[in-house]
Motif scaffolding. Structure first.
Motif, PDB file in Angstrom:
ATOM      1  N   MET A 243       0.842  -1.178   0.000  1.00 24.21           N
ATOM      2  CA  MET A 243       0.000   0.000   0.000  1.00 24.21           C
ATOM      3  C   MET A 243       0.890   1.245   0.000  1.00 24.21           C
ATOM      4  SD  MET A 243      -3.205   0.935   2.385  1.00 24.21           S
ATOM      5  CE  MET A 243      -2.810   2.158   3.584  1.00 24.21           C
ATOM      6  N   THR A 244       0.603   2.184  -0.902  1.00 24.18           N
ATOM      7  CA  THR A 244       1.377   3.422  -0.965  1.00 24.18           C
ATOM      8  C   THR A 244       0.633   4.539  -0.243  1.00 24.18           C
ATOM      9  OG1 THR A 244       0.399   4.002  -3.107  1.00 24.18           O
ATOM     10  CG2 THR A 244       2.517   2.820  -3.131  1.00 24.18           C
ATOM     11  N   ILE A 245       1.405   5.312   0.504  1.00 22.14           N
ATOM     12  CA  ILE A 245       0.842   6.400   1.294  1.00 22.14           C
ATOM     13  C   ILE A 245       1.548   7.692   0.922  1.00 22.14           C
ATOM     14  CG2 ILE A 245       0.502   7.320   3.626  1.00 22.14           C
ATOM     15  CD1 ILE A 245       0.647   4.405   4.645  1.00 22.14           C
ATOM     16  N   ALA A 246       0.752   8.740   0.712  1.00 23.40           N
ATOM     17  CA  ALA A 246       1.299  10.069   0.470  1.00 23.40           C
ATOM     18  C   ALA A 246       0.796  11.018   1.544  1.00 23.40           C
ATOM     19  CB  ALA A 246       0.888  10.586  -0.900  1.00 23.40           C
ATOM     20  N   VAL A 247       1.634  11.956   1.902  1.00 22.78           N
ATOM     21  CA  VAL A 247       1.237  13.026   2.810  1.00 22.78           C
ATOM     22  C   VAL A 247       1.081  14.292   1.983  1.00 22.78           C
ATOM     23  CG1 VAL A 247       1.990  14.520   4.701  1.00 22.78           C
ATOM     24  CG2 VAL A 247       2.350  12.056   4.844  1.00 22.78           C
ATOM     25  N   CYS A 248      -0.043  14.941   2.151  1.00 15.03           N
ATOM     26  CA  CYS A 248      -0.308  16.222   1.495  1.00 15.03           C
ATOM     27  C   CYS A 248      -0.361  17.273   2.603  1.00 15.03           C
ATOM     28  CB  CYS A 248      -1.624  16.138   0.720  1.00 15.03           C
ATOM     29  SG  CYS A 248      -1.908  17.539  -0.359  1.00 15.03           S
ATOM     30  N   PRO A 249       0.768  17.960   2.849  1.00 13.23           N
ATOM     31  CA  PRO A 249       0.848  18.861   3.993  1.00 13.23           C
ATOM     32  C   PRO A 249       0.492  20.305   3.646  1.00 13.23           C
ATOM     33  CG  PRO A 249       3.008  18.614   3.047  1.00 13.23           C
ATOM     34  CD  PRO A 249       2.062  17.777   2.202  1.00 13.23           C
ATOM     35  N   GLY A 250       0.130  21.043   4.669  1.00 14.92           N
ATOM     36  CA  GLY A 250      -0.109  22.472   4.505  1.00 14.92           C
ATOM     37  C   GLY A 250      -0.746  23.040   5.748  1.00 14.92           C
ATOM     38  N   SER A 251      -0.869  24.351   5.769  1.00 13.95           N
ATOM     39  CA  SER A 251      -1.565  24.971   6.900  1.00 13.95           C
ATOM     40  C   SER A 251      -3.071  24.992   6.652  1.00 13.95           C
ATOM     41  CB  SER A 251      -1.033  26.384   7.160  1.00 13.95           C
ATOM     42  OG  SER A 251      -1.135  27.182   6.007  1.00 13.95           O
ATOM     43  N   PHE A 252      -3.480  25.006   5.399  1.00 15.08           N
ATOM     44  CA  PHE A 252      -4.902  24.940   5.028  1.00 15.08           C
ATOM     45  C   PHE A 252      -5.720  25.956   5.821  1.00 15.08           C
ATOM     46  CE2 PHE A 252      -3.092  20.699   4.262  1.00 15.08           C
ATOM     47  CZ  PHE A 252      -3.263  20.639   2.885  1.00 15.08           C
ATOM     48  N   ASP A 253      -5.248  27.209   5.774  1.00 16.30           N
ATOM     49  CA  ASP A 253      -5.873  28.292   6.537  1.00 16.30           C
ATOM     50  C   ASP A 253      -6.378  29.381   5.605  1.00 16.30           C
ATOM     51  OD1 ASP A 253      -6.615  29.768   8.862  1.00 16.30           O
ATOM     52  OD2 ASP A 253      -4.771  30.949   8.665  1.00 16.30           O
ATOM     53  N   PRO A 254      -7.501  29.163   4.950  1.00 20.76           N
ATOM     54  CA  PRO A 254      -8.402  28.013   5.013  1.00 20.76           C
ATOM     55  C   PRO A 254      -8.151  27.037   3.865  1.00 20.76           C
ATOM     56  CG  PRO A 254      -9.496  29.772   3.849  1.00 20.76           C
ATOM     57  CD  PRO A 254      -8.114  30.296   4.247  1.00 20.76           C
ATOM     58  N   LEU A 255      -8.795  25.881   3.988  1.00 19.26           N
ATOM     59  CA  LEU A 255      -8.830  24.901   2.905  1.00 19.26           C
ATOM     60  C   LEU A 255      -9.571  25.527   1.727  1.00 19.26           C
ATOM     61  CD1 LEU A 255      -8.307  21.784   2.320  1.00 19.26           C
ATOM     62  CD2 LEU A 255     -10.740  21.505   2.820  1.00 19.26           C
ATOM     63  N   THR A 256      -9.018  25.367   0.513  1.00 17.32           N
ATOM     64  CA  THR A 256      -9.643  25.927  -0.688  1.00 17.32           C
ATOM     65  C   THR A 256     -10.045  24.817  -1.648  1.00 17.32           C
ATOM     66  OG1 THR A 256      -7.612  26.101  -1.985  1.00 17.32           O
ATOM     67  CG2 THR A 256      -8.130  27.953  -0.500  1.00 17.32           C
ATOM     68  N   ARG A 257     -10.783  25.202  -2.682  1.00 21.53           N
ATOM     69  CA  ARG A 257     -11.138  24.234  -3.731  1.00 21.53           C
ATOM     70  C   ARG A 257      -9.883  23.720  -4.438  1.00 21.53           C
ATOM     71  NH1 ARG A 257     -16.525  23.739  -4.160  1.00 21.53           N
ATOM     72  NH2 ARG A 257     -17.804  25.517  -3.550  1.00 21.53           N
ATOM     73  N   GLY A 258      -8.852  24.545  -4.526  1.00 19.66           N
ATOM     74  CA  GLY A 258      -7.584  24.100  -5.112  1.00 19.66           C
ATOM     75  C   GLY A 258      -6.937  23.003  -4.295  1.00 19.66           C
ATOM     76  N   HIS A 259      -6.964  23.141  -2.974  1.00 18.77           N
ATOM     77  CA  HIS A 259      -6.425  22.088  -2.104  1.00 18.77           C
ATOM     78  C   HIS A 259      -7.176  20.776  -2.311  1.00 18.77           C
ATOM     79  CE1 HIS A 259      -5.242  25.544   0.776  1.00 18.77           C
ATOM     80  NE2 HIS A 259      -4.139  25.111   0.205  1.00 18.77           N
ATOM     81  N   VAL A 260      -8.496  20.868  -2.333  1.00 13.81           N
ATOM     82  CA  VAL A 260      -9.322  19.662  -2.500  1.00 13.81           C
ATOM     83  C   VAL A 260      -9.005  18.989  -3.832  1.00 13.81           C
ATOM     84  CG1 VAL A 260     -11.685  18.800  -2.743  1.00 13.81           C
ATOM     85  CG2 VAL A 260     -11.144  20.485  -0.966  1.00 13.81           C
ATOM     86  N   ASP A 261      -8.826  19.777  -4.886  1.00 16.55           N
ATOM     87  CA  ASP A 261      -8.481  19.236  -6.201  1.00 16.55           C
ATOM     88  C   ASP A 261      -7.160  18.457  -6.143  1.00 16.55           C
ATOM     89  OD1 ASP A 261      -8.504  19.056  -9.204  1.00 16.55           O
ATOM     90  OD2 ASP A 261      -6.770  20.393  -8.971  1.00 16.55           O
ATOM     91  N   VAL A 262      -6.155  19.026  -5.493  1.00 17.33           N
ATOM     92  CA  VAL A 262      -4.848  18.361  -5.399  1.00 17.33           C
ATOM     93  C   VAL A 262      -4.962  17.071  -4.591  1.00 17.33           C
ATOM     94  CG1 VAL A 262      -2.499  18.560  -4.443  1.00 17.33           C
ATOM     95  CG2 VAL A 262      -3.481  20.432  -5.788  1.00 17.33           C
ATOM     96  N   VAL A 263      -5.700  17.097  -3.489  1.00 14.66           N
ATOM     97  CA  VAL A 263      -5.864  15.892  -2.660  1.00 14.66           C
ATOM     98  C   VAL A 263      -6.576  14.801  -3.453  1.00 14.66           C
ATOM     99  CG1 VAL A 263      -7.001  14.941  -0.609  1.00 14.66           C
ATOM    100  CG2 VAL A 263      -5.779  17.124  -0.466  1.00 14.66           C
ATOM    101  N   ARG A 264      -7.634  15.143  -4.165  1.00 16.38           N
ATOM    102  CA  ARG A 264      -8.359  14.151  -4.973  1.00 16.38           C
ATOM    103  C   ARG A 264      -7.457  13.524  -6.036  1.00 16.38           C
ATOM    104  NH1 ARG A 264     -13.937  14.029  -4.628  1.00 16.38           N
ATOM    105  NH2 ARG A 264     -14.878  15.737  -3.454  1.00 16.38           N
TER     106      ARG A 264
END
Length: 160
Positions: A1-22
């Motif tokens: 199983m491969t695991i990635a960490v998507c780090p950030g302060s997410f202050d606030p979380l944006t639609r761009g962040h959600v796109d990258v995570v997906r």
């Protein structure tokens, strides 16, 4: 199983962040969104609120979990057994800022950073700009996931 960490302060979380995570989830079996306390930034939203908002926004994405990065990202990467770090890039300035961190994290952990180019339709969205728009009473509803705009506007009102 491969695991990635998507780090950030997410202050606030944006639609761009959600796109990258997906999109990261499409490349890895699991993505851990690591919400950091960034000592060089003064957060608008508290860490617990950022975690709760991210968990709500990403609840429908299988294989994604949200956790707090308490210290060095390198330590967090080791703790979760990550195979990669994923960072979104909107442009060259992001790359210039992210490259030294990617090199340091590789030096400390041996884990590579994978850069995901952001969706051009979302490239203008930055957390700092979202906060600025909100501070001056502008609408941010189309820039952030559901529920985030209300939290940001409330935080702005309480800081006045």
């Amino acid at each position: 199983m491969t695991i990635a960490v998507c780090p950030g302060s997410f202050d606030p979380l944006t639609r761009g962040h959600v796109d990258v995570v997906r999109r990261a989830r499409g490349m890895f079996d699991e993505v851990v969104v690591g919400i950091a306390r960034n000592s060089s930034k003064s957060a608008l939203l508290g860490i617990d609120e950022r975690v709760a908002l991210a968990r709500t926004a990403l609840a429908g994405v299988d294989g994604v979990r949200v956790d707090v990065v308490e210290g060095l990202l390198a330590d967090f990467v080791r703790e979760v057994g990550a195979d990669a770090i994923v960072k979104g890039l909107r442009g060259g300035a992001d790359f210039d800022a992210e490259l030294p961190m990617a090199l340091m994290n590789r030096h400390l952990t041996g884990v590579e950073t994978v850069f995901v180019v952001g969706d051009p339709a979302l490239a203008h969205i930055a957390s700092s700009l979202v906060k600025d728009v909100a501070r001056f009473g502008g609408s941010i509803d189309d820039l952030v996931p559901d529920g985030v705009a209300d939290a940001v506007h409330e935080a702005v009102r309480s800081k006045r």
